[in-house]
Enzyme design. Structure first.
Site, short mmCIF file in Angstrom:
data_model
loop_
_atom_site.label_atom_id
_atom_site.label_comp_id
_atom_site.label_asym_id
_atom_site.label_seq_id
_atom_site.Cartn_x
_atom_site.Cartn_y
_atom_site.Cartn_z
N SER A 1 7.33 19.68 23.44
CA SER A 1 6.88 20.70 22.40
C SER A 1 5.44 21.18 22.53
CB SER A 1 7.00 20.18 21.05
OG SER A 1 5.99 19.32 20.74
N THR B 1 6.83 15.97 18.69
CA THR B 1 6.02 15.73 17.59
C THR B 1 4.63 16.50 17.94
OG1 THR B 1 5.00 14.11 18.82
CG2 THR B 1 6.43 13.29 17.27
N ASP B 2 4.30 17.06 18.92
CA ASP B 2 3.13 17.34 19.25
C ASP B 2 2.76 18.73 18.75
OD1 ASP B 2 2.23 15.35 21.10
OD2 ASP B 2 2.78 16.40 22.95
N THR C 1 10.08 13.91 22.66
CA THR C 1 10.18 12.57 22.96
C THR C 1 11.38 11.82 22.35
OG1 THR C 1 7.81 12.38 23.08
CG2 THR C 1 9.16 10.16 22.57
N1 ASP Z 1 5.01 15.62 24.19
C1 ASP Z 1 6.00 15.32 23.12
C2 ASP Z 1 6.39 16.66 22.41
O1 ASP Z 1 6.11 17.18 21.64
C3 ASP Z 1 5.62 14.33 22.31
C4 ASP Z 1 6.26 14.00 21.31
O2 ASP Z 1 7.48 14.52 21.03
O3 ASP Z 1 6.26 12.82 20.40
O4 ASP Z 1 7.57 17.13 22.87
#
Ligand code: ASP
Length: 336
Positions: A66, A99-100, A19
């Site tokens: 991710s 973040t995931d 993200t």
């Molecule tokens: N789906 C995203 C990822 O993990 C979520 C994020 O980055 O906050 O790449």
């Protein structure tokens, strides 16, 4: 290793998507796509980086959400990071990441990179890069500040003004800006206005799972590396139906991580089915607790392998351990 005397230290930034590199979707209300902006655009959004005492070298390594990271992505990140760390002028590596599954990449890097004194800092964001209140630029700046601070070593994650150790960091909220926690241990430090406040002396990794415990993965030539084992993860819960486990028996898994209730307890249907599965198929089974924080008491579950990690990291650690076993078996076969 520190930078050569007199030479400007280099901060290597490796971009992998997430993200932090996301862009809003003009056609859908409130939606966005992760992994759209490249590393040059991410750096342009943080002009304060020019004021840091380092030369920045950036590389677009991957461009992924991710949630879709796979073992070959982890290997690519670990290899690029290790190459950078071996350059005496590189003072630290900063990795932009979603973040995931950030905690899994953090754990992979912690276990695969040989122990060393330079920091590897994972940075992420909860809001896409073009959101009016994007948190990525601040996190990227804070991550670079932590990387140059000189008091962190090994793998850490920086988000929402906090520095977390790879061992303890977990994503605990699906959308809040402060989405990461290190549980009862707490963050290693905080960053406010470019100043770092340390909370503890440094990461206290479990001695049984030290940094670099799987450095063999970097030493092994890619063509000799056995395929990563397939390791599933299931959770014990009230109302567990054993048919679910029977269905897994023919799924061709190499290993299974079971997240137990509480301090290593299993629904009795699952306990019986697991024992049968282990007896009949030899499936490699390991346990951790489904509780967010705190290890289970290994003595209470002496007949099973237990891992003192939260479930996502425990599944990965079990995969690494089984991968190592198959690599060792391959080596032993060659030696005969
Ligand atoms: N789906 C995203 C990822 O993990 C979520 C994020 O980055 O906050 O790449």
């Amino acid at each position: 290793m520190t930078a050569k005397q007199g030479a400007t230290p280099i901060l290597r930034i490796l971009a992998t998507g997430g993200t932090i590199a996301g862009q809003r979707d003009a056609t859908a209300s409130g939606g966005y796509h992760a992994a759209r902006r490249d590393v040059t655009q991410l750096l342009e959004a943080v002009p304060q980086l020019h004021g840091l005492p380092a030369r920045i070298q950036a590389q677009q390594l991957l461009q992924k959400d991710s949630k879709d990271m796979d073992p070959q992505d982890w290997l690519a990140i670990a290899t690029a990071t290790w190459q950078a760390l071996q350059d005496p002028q590189v003072t630290a590596v900063v990795i932009t990441h979603g973040t995931d599954t950030l905690e899994e990449t953090a754990w992979f890097l912690h276990r695969v990179l040989p122990a060393q004194h330079k920091p590897v800092v994972l940075v992420s964001a909860m809001r896409p890069a073009d959101a009016p209140d994007a948190d990525g630029p601040r996190n990227l700046y804070d991550g670079c500040v932590a990387a140059l601070d000189g008091r962190f070593c090994g793998v850490v994650a920086v988000a929402a003004g906090e520095v977390h150790a790879a061992q303890y960091v977990q994503k605990v909220h699906p959308w809040a800006l402060r989405a990461f926690s290190s549980g009862v241990v707490g963050p290693l430090g905080q960053i406010q206005g470019g100043a770092v406040t340390l909370h503890t002396a440094g990461p206290e990794h479990d001695a049984a799972m030290p940094a670099g415990g799987h450095a063999w993965l970097l030493q092994c030539a890619a063509e000799r590396l056995p395929a990563p084992p397939v390791v599933g993860w299931l959770t014990s819960h009230a109302g567990f139906d054993a048919r679910w486990l029977q269905a897994l028996a023919g799924a061709g898994l190499d290993g299974l991580l079971v997240a137990t209730t509480g301090n290593g307890t299993l629904h009795h249907n699952l306990e019986i089915a697991l024992q049968q599965l282990a007896r009949q198929t030899g499936l490699a089974i390991a346990l951790t607790s489904r509780c967010a924080f705190g290890p289970i008491n290994a003595a209470a579950r002496a007949r099973w392998t237990t891992l003192a990690l939260p479930a996502a990291k425990a599944r990965l650690e079990w995969q690494l351990q089984l991968w190592q076993r198959s690599w060792q078996a391959q080596q032993a076969g060659k030696a005969q």
